[in-house]
Design a protein around this motif. Structure first.
Motif, mmCIF file in Angstrom:
data_model
loop_
_atom_site.group_PDB
_atom_site.id
_atom_site.type_symbol
_atom_site.label_atom_id
_atom_site.label_comp_id
_atom_site.label_asym_id
_atom_site.label_seq_id
_atom_site.Cartn_x
_atom_site.Cartn_y
_atom_site.Cartn_z
ATOM 1 N N GLN A 67 0.922 -1.853 -0.048
ATOM 2 C CA GLN A 67 0.005 0.315 0.082
ATOM 3 C C GLN A 67 0.559 1.618 -0.184
ATOM 4 O O GLN A 67 0.751 2.598 -0.823
ATOM 5 N N SER A 68 1.913 0.851 0.512
ATOM 6 C CA SER A 68 2.972 2.527 0.760
ATOM 7 C C SER A 68 3.349 2.262 -0.857
ATOM 8 O O SER A 68 3.685 3.734 -0.878
ATOM 9 N N ILE A 69 3.827 1.688 -1.237
ATOM 10 C CA ILE A 69 3.690 2.189 -2.818
ATOM 11 C C ILE A 69 2.820 2.381 -3.813
ATOM 12 O O ILE A 69 3.328 3.163 -4.013
ATOM 13 N N LYS A 70 1.420 1.757 -3.440
ATOM 14 C CA LYS A 70 0.478 2.450 -4.532
ATOM 15 C C LYS A 70 0.442 4.086 -4.522
ATOM 16 O O LYS A 70 -0.075 4.534 -4.905
ATOM 17 N N ASN A 71 0.477 4.018 -2.437
ATOM 18 C CA ASN A 71 0.408 5.580 -2.378
ATOM 19 C C ASN A 71 1.348 6.217 -2.909
ATOM 20 O O ASN A 71 1.128 8.127 -3.032
ATOM 21 N N ASN A 72 2.686 5.952 -3.603
ATOM 22 C CA ASN A 72 3.884 6.125 -3.852
ATOM 23 C C ASN A 72 3.468 6.802 -5.363
ATOM 24 O O ASN A 72 4.220 7.398 -6.511
ATOM 25 N N SER A 73 2.248 6.730 -5.942
ATOM 26 C CA SER A 73 1.562 6.309 -7.677
ATOM 27 C C SER A 73 2.473 4.888 -8.122
ATOM 28 O O SER A 73 2.156 4.884 -9.490
ATOM 29 N N TYR A 74 2.967 4.036 -7.236
ATOM 30 C CA TYR A 74 3.584 2.645 -8.418
ATOM 31 C C TYR A 74 2.860 2.077 -8.288
ATOM 32 O O TYR A 74 1.882 1.510 -7.119
ATOM 33 N N GLN A 75 2.960 0.387 -9.191
ATOM 34 C CA GLN A 75 2.089 -0.369 -8.764
ATOM 35 C C GLN A 75 3.630 -1.602 -8.476
ATOM 36 O O GLN A 75 3.839 -1.267 -8.589
ATOM 37 N N VAL A 76 2.324 -2.256 -8.254
ATOM 38 C CA VAL A 76 3.959 -3.885 -8.352
ATOM 39 C C VAL A 76 3.222 -4.624 -8.746
ATOM 40 O O VAL A 76 2.615 -5.323 -9.103
ATOM 41 N N VAL A 77 4.108 -5.658 -8.630
ATOM 42 C CA VAL A 77 4.277 -7.319 -9.254
ATOM 43 C C VAL A 77 5.377 -7.921 -8.941
ATOM 44 O O VAL A 77 6.259 -7.283 -8.546
ATOM 45 N N VAL A 78 5.341 -8.981 -8.742
ATOM 46 C CA VAL A 78 6.694 -10.084 -7.981
ATOM 47 C C VAL A 78 6.470 -10.833 -9.655
ATOM 48 O O VAL A 78 6.318 -11.144 -10.387
ATOM 49 N N ARG A 79 8.089 -10.771 -9.308
ATOM 50 C CA ARG A 79 9.184 -11.884 -10.850
ATOM 51 C C ARG A 79 9.171 -13.346 -10.058
ATOM 52 O O ARG A 79 9.172 -13.190 -8.649
ATOM 53 N N ASN A 80 8.998 -13.540 -10.749
ATOM 54 C CA ASN A 80 9.960 -14.652 -10.361
ATOM 55 C C ASN A 80 11.120 -15.560 -10.719
ATOM 56 O O ASN A 80 11.563 -16.034 -10.742
ATOM 57 N N SER A 81 12.004 -14.668 -9.906
ATOM 58 C CA SER A 81 13.131 -15.215 -9.721
ATOM 59 C C SER A 81 13.815 -14.496 -8.100
ATOM 60 O O SER A 81 12.165 -13.746 -7.871
ATOM 61 N N GLY A 82 14.679 -14.942 -7.953
ATOM 62 C CA GLY A 82 14.999 -14.049 -6.127
ATOM 63 C C GLY A 82 15.732 -12.428 -6.463
ATOM 64 O O GLY A 82 15.469 -11.811 -7.441
ATOM 65 N N GLY A 83 16.192 -12.366 -5.466
ATOM 66 C CA GLY A 83 17.085 -10.937 -5.511
ATOM 67 C C GLY A 83 15.935 -9.964 -4.815
ATOM 68 O O GLY A 83 14.644 -10.420 -3.785
ATOM 69 N N LEU A 84 16.241 -8.671 -4.266
ATOM 70 C CA LEU A 84 15.401 -8.196 -4.164
ATOM 71 C C LEU A 84 13.953 -6.670 -4.198
ATOM 72 O O LEU A 84 14.316 -6.819 -5.793
ATOM 73 N N ALA A 85 13.473 -5.926 -4.088
ATOM 74 C CA ALA A 85 13.329 -4.545 -5.006
ATOM 75 C C ALA A 85 13.662 -4.003 -5.958
ATOM 76 O O ALA A 85 14.688 -3.516 -5.730
ATOM 77 N N VAL A 86 13.174 -3.915 -7.102
ATOM 78 C CA VAL A 86 13.803 -2.429 -8.536
ATOM 79 C C VAL A 86 12.379 -1.626 -8.578
ATOM 80 O O VAL A 86 11.392 -2.398 -8.536
ATOM 81 N N VAL A 87 13.028 -1.040 -8.761
ATOM 82 C CA VAL A 87 11.990 0.149 -9.265
ATOM 83 C C VAL A 87 12.097 0.297 -10.610
ATOM 84 O O VAL A 87 13.362 0.412 -11.030
ATOM 85 N N ALA A 88 10.498 0.251 -12.148
ATOM 86 C CA ALA A 88 11.100 0.702 -13.068
ATOM 87 C C ALA A 88 10.422 1.903 -13.445
ATOM 88 O O ALA A 88 8.855 1.543 -13.278
ATOM 89 N N ASP A 89 10.733 2.737 -14.325
ATOM 90 C CA ASP A 89 9.692 3.908 -14.949
ATOM 91 C C ASP A 89 9.806 3.926 -16.150
ATOM 92 O O ASP A 89 11.215 3.770 -16.521
#
Length: 282
Positions: A67-89
């Motif tokens: 919800q904190s991400i959405k509050n910043n006007s970004y959407q969320v998707v979970v990738r099919n691999s390890g690692g941690l959060a990154v941003v795409a815009d």
């Protein structure tokens, strides 16, 4: 020297509705690379998206973090691999090198994959005569051993995925836009979802100032399209993008075989993303 056979897939701006596509294609291209002994290259961009790794879905308060991400006007998707959060815009370019697994006794090591990607990026920006270093920037988002930096500021992260007979080496490049805001969004996600455990249990204590855009670091007015052209120029010097390979690849992308494989991967990705109610975020 005989140049290796290669094809290119260039996906332009993807909406949230299309945000599963690059991860589906990574696996399908890895299989294609192995089956056809073909090198595949993949460019893609997304609109205002935060991409979570599987580890991120195990935070204590995932719903609040999303919800904190959405509050910043970004959407969320979970990738099919390890690692941690990154941003795409709009200011970030994602680029993948997908290679067939070697058929002889000599395997292609993880470090060789990272070095190949680093070499391509260095050649693309050789005229700037700036040293690109590879080391972990521990307080960046999605830190890794092969983060790419200039003067200590990270502008790219590299990961790998090995599927069946193929190897995927993926990079995200922060080219332009508000990189500080990207860092703030990811920092807030971890602060909200981890609370007092922020910066522990393998999750980074994200410091937005640890990263910068490539355009700022090189003091050049770069766009994502500029960088795509630079990388493509390097690839065309090294690989054989013959029309016959391209046509065979295009035929595959509209084949029944491809559609069947695509649907299976699509269902897997949808199931993986149920944890964040992805389908309700259109």
């Amino acid at each position: 020297m005989l140049r290796k056979k290669a094809v290119m897939l260039d996906q332009h701006m993807l909406t949230h509705r299309e945000s599963l596509l690059p991860f589906i294609y990574t696996d399908l291209l890895a299989e294609y690379a192995g089956d056809h002994q073909m090198c595949c290259f993949h460019f893609w961009k997304m609109e205002h998206q935060v991409i979570l790794g599987m580890k991120d879905t195990r935070v204590a308060s995932l719903k609040e973090g999303v919800q904190s991400i959405k509050n910043n006007s970004y959407q969320v998707v979970v990738r099919n691999s390890g690692g941690l959060a990154v941003v795409a815009d709009e200011g970030i370019l994602n680029f993948s090198i997908i290679l067939p697994q070697p058929t002889d006794k000599y395997s292609f090591s993880i470090d060789q994959g990272y070095e190949l990607m680093k070499s391509i990026i260095e050649k693309a920006f050789a005229e700037f005569e700036m040293d690109i270093e590879a080391f972990e920037v521990s307080d960046s988002y999605c830190p890794g051993d092969f983060d790419l930096s200039i003067n200590g500021k990270k502008f790219a992260g590299i990961s790998q995925r090995r599927i069946k007979n193929g190897i995927g080496i993926m990079i995200y490049l922060s080219i332009c836009g508000d990189q500080n805001k990207r860092g703030e969004i990811v920092r807030e996600f971890y602060q909200t979802s981890l609370v007092e455990k922020f910066g522990t249990d393998g999750f980074p204590p994200v410091n937005p100032d640890s990263m910068a855009n490539l355009s700022d670091l090189l003091q050049a007015n770069l766009t994502v399209e500029d960088v795509k052209e630079r990388i493509s120029h390097v690839l065309n010097q090294t690989f054989d993008f013959s029309e016959k390979y391209d046509q065979t690849f295009k035929d595959f992308l509209i084949s029944t075989e491809f559609n069947d494989k695509f649907e299976k991967q699509n269902e897997r990705m949808k199931q993986r993303n149920q944890i964040i109610d992805w389908s309700e975020n259109y």
